[in-house]
Write a protein that holds these residues in place. Sequence first.
Motif, mmCIF file in Angstrom:
data_model
loop_
_atom_site.group_PDB
_atom_site.id
_atom_site.type_symbol
_atom_site.label_atom_id
_atom_site.label_comp_id
_atom_site.label_asym_id
_atom_site.label_seq_id
_atom_site.Cartn_x
_atom_site.Cartn_y
_atom_site.Cartn_z
ATOM 1 N N MET A 183 0.837 -1.198 0.000
ATOM 2 C CA MET A 183 0.000 0.000 0.000
ATOM 3 C C MET A 183 0.876 1.253 0.000
ATOM 4 O O MET A 183 2.023 1.213 0.414
ATOM 5 C CB MET A 183 -0.926 0.019 1.215
ATOM 6 N N THR A 184 0.320 2.368 -0.473
ATOM 7 C CA THR A 184 1.018 3.637 -0.518
ATOM 8 C C THR A 184 0.380 4.582 0.489
ATOM 9 O O THR A 184 -0.773 4.970 0.334
ATOM 10 C CB THR A 184 0.941 4.265 -1.927
ATOM 11 N N GLY A 185 1.133 4.941 1.526
ATOM 12 C CA GLY A 185 0.579 5.826 2.549
ATOM 13 C C GLY A 185 -0.667 5.262 3.196
ATOM 14 O O GLY A 185 -1.570 6.012 3.568
ATOM 15 N N GLY A 186 -0.745 3.939 3.309
ATOM 16 C CA GLY A 186 -1.890 3.295 3.928
ATOM 17 C C GLY A 186 -3.062 3.091 2.989
ATOM 18 O O GLY A 186 -4.076 2.518 3.381
ATOM 19 N N GLN A 187 -2.929 3.558 1.746
ATOM 20 C CA GLN A 187 -4.004 3.414 0.767
ATOM 21 C C GLN A 187 -3.686 2.268 -0.190
ATOM 22 O O GLN A 187 -2.535 2.076 -0.575
ATOM 23 C CB GLN A 187 -4.194 4.709 -0.038
ATOM 24 N N PRO A 188 -4.706 1.497 -0.601
ATOM 25 C CA PRO A 188 -4.469 0.402 -1.535
ATOM 26 C C PRO A 188 -3.972 0.897 -2.891
ATOM 27 O O PRO A 188 -4.354 1.980 -3.350
ATOM 28 C CB PRO A 188 -5.860 -0.245 -1.676
ATOM 29 N N ARG A 189 -3.137 0.090 -3.532
ATOM 30 C CA ARG A 189 -2.663 0.342 -4.899
ATOM 31 C C ARG A 189 -3.468 -0.562 -5.819
ATOM 32 O O ARG A 189 -3.502 -1.777 -5.639
ATOM 33 C CB ARG A 189 -1.173 0.072 -5.009
ATOM 34 N N ARG A 211 -11.236 5.176 -12.204
ATOM 35 C CA ARG A 211 -10.066 5.917 -11.735
ATOM 36 C C ARG A 211 -10.492 7.176 -10.976
ATOM 37 O O ARG A 211 -9.984 7.458 -9.877
ATOM 38 C CB ARG A 211 -9.169 6.291 -12.926
ATOM 39 N N ILE A 212 -11.440 7.922 -11.545
ATOM 40 C CA ILE A 212 -11.916 9.147 -10.892
ATOM 41 C C ILE A 212 -12.528 8.827 -9.536
ATOM 42 O O ILE A 212 -12.264 9.508 -8.528
ATOM 43 C CB ILE A 212 -12.946 9.857 -11.803
ATOM 44 N N MET A 213 -13.341 7.771 -9.492
ATOM 45 C CA MET A 213 -14.011 7.394 -8.251
ATOM 46 C C MET A 213 -12.996 6.984 -7.179
ATOM 47 O O MET A 213 -13.075 7.404 -6.016
ATOM 48 C CB MET A 213 -14.978 6.239 -8.529
ATOM 49 N N LEU A 214 -12.029 6.165 -7.570
ATOM 50 C CA LEU A 214 -11.045 5.661 -6.617
ATOM 51 C C LEU A 214 -10.123 6.771 -6.119
ATOM 52 O O LEU A 214 -9.880 6.905 -4.918
ATOM 53 C CB LEU A 214 -10.226 4.541 -7.258
ATOM 54 N N GLU A 215 -9.598 7.554 -7.056
ATOM 55 C CA GLU A 215 -8.648 8.596 -6.670
ATOM 56 C C GLU A 215 -9.300 9.679 -5.828
ATOM 57 O O GLU A 215 -8.646 10.300 -4.985
ATOM 58 C CB GLU A 215 -7.992 9.183 -7.920
ATOM 59 N N ALA A 216 -10.604 9.894 -6.020
ATOM 60 C CA ALA A 216 -11.319 10.875 -5.205
ATOM 61 C C ALA A 216 -11.371 10.459 -3.745
ATOM 62 O O ALA A 216 -11.562 11.295 -2.857
ATOM 63 C CB ALA A 216 -12.740 11.068 -5.740
ATOM 64 N N HIS A 217 -11.193 9.149 -3.501
ATOM 65 C CA HIS A 217 -11.208 8.641 -2.121
ATOM 66 C C HIS A 217 -9.811 8.226 -1.652
ATOM 67 O O HIS A 217 -9.663 7.478 -0.690
ATOM 68 C CB HIS A 217 -12.161 7.440 -2.025
ATOM 69 N N GLY A 218 -8.788 8.700 -2.365
ATOM 70 C CA GLY A 218 -7.420 8.481 -1.918
ATOM 71 C C GLY A 218 -6.789 7.175 -2.347
ATOM 72 O O GLY A 218 -5.635 6.904 -2.008
ATOM 73 N N VAL A 219 -7.523 6.341 -3.074
ATOM 74 C CA VAL A 219 -6.964 5.074 -3.548
ATOM 75 C C VAL A 219 -6.012 5.355 -4.716
ATOM 76 O O VAL A 219 -6.313 6.179 -5.593
ATOM 77 C CB VAL A 219 -8.080 4.114 -3.994
ATOM 78 N N VAL A 220 -4.875 4.695 -4.730
ATOM 79 C CA VAL A 220 -3.853 4.930 -5.744
ATOM 80 C C VAL A 220 -4.048 3.972 -6.920
ATOM 81 O O VAL A 220 -3.979 2.753 -6.757
ATOM 82 C CB VAL A 220 -2.442 4.727 -5.152
ATOM 83 N N VAL A 221 -4.301 4.513 -8.097
ATOM 84 C CA VAL A 221 -4.420 3.696 -9.315
ATOM 85 C C VAL A 221 -3.049 3.654 -9.976
ATOM 86 O O VAL A 221 -2.549 4.675 -10.465
ATOM 87 C CB VAL A 221 -5.476 4.274 -10.277
#
Length: 216
Positions: free
Chosen positions: A1-7, A22-32
């Motif tokens: 994980m990156t900074g505690g967020q899933p990759r 991608r937009i949905m995930l990145e808006a919640h801090g998830v790293v694509v």
Amino acid sequence: MTGGQPRVLLADDHGAIREALRIMLEAHGVVVVGEAADGAVAVRNAAALRPDVVLMDLRMPGTDGVSATREIVDAGWAHVLVLTSFDEDELVAGALRAGAAGFLLKTADAATLIDAVRRVAAGEGVLDPRVTRRALALIPRGDDVPAPGADRLSMLTARECEVLEAMRAGRSNSQIADELGISLATVKTHVSNVLSKLGARSRSHAVALAAGAADG
């Protein structure tokens, strides 16, 4: 994980769907970390990028999502969370056998998707009954994956049976720990034991096998 967020790696043959995810995930801090438009590229990117989770479409040109899931899971490159629709029972059953960790409808809202990604990244399973109810019924019929039968289920301890039942109800490890009054580490041990005794490739597969044995 990156900074505690899933990759996460996105695998879908429709560019618009990948962009929306991608937009949905990145808006919640998830790293694509990457994308793939077919199964072969998904396998190569999973090997190169080592994401925590691959969001996998099942119908793709060339190597389909089931075959890609099997390769990725067998190699241990990532957990696979399948996004599917109501008319893919056979493919969902195949993905269960291939070791996919979770299944969600493509119409799932953002909160449900983000929660599922985080749970799968943490090694837990996500089994949407609306997706898998009919697919589970296909599992015992497969010649290559027999149901565990009463003999294997009888190998489970009383506590392991409680954990398996909680898994069938879609509980997370934390929820199981709270419900049964045991530690999270103990829950993880019980889950591992259940998978081993049932010969299951994932939590979702264990639920499928147990459902098949119960109905057999």
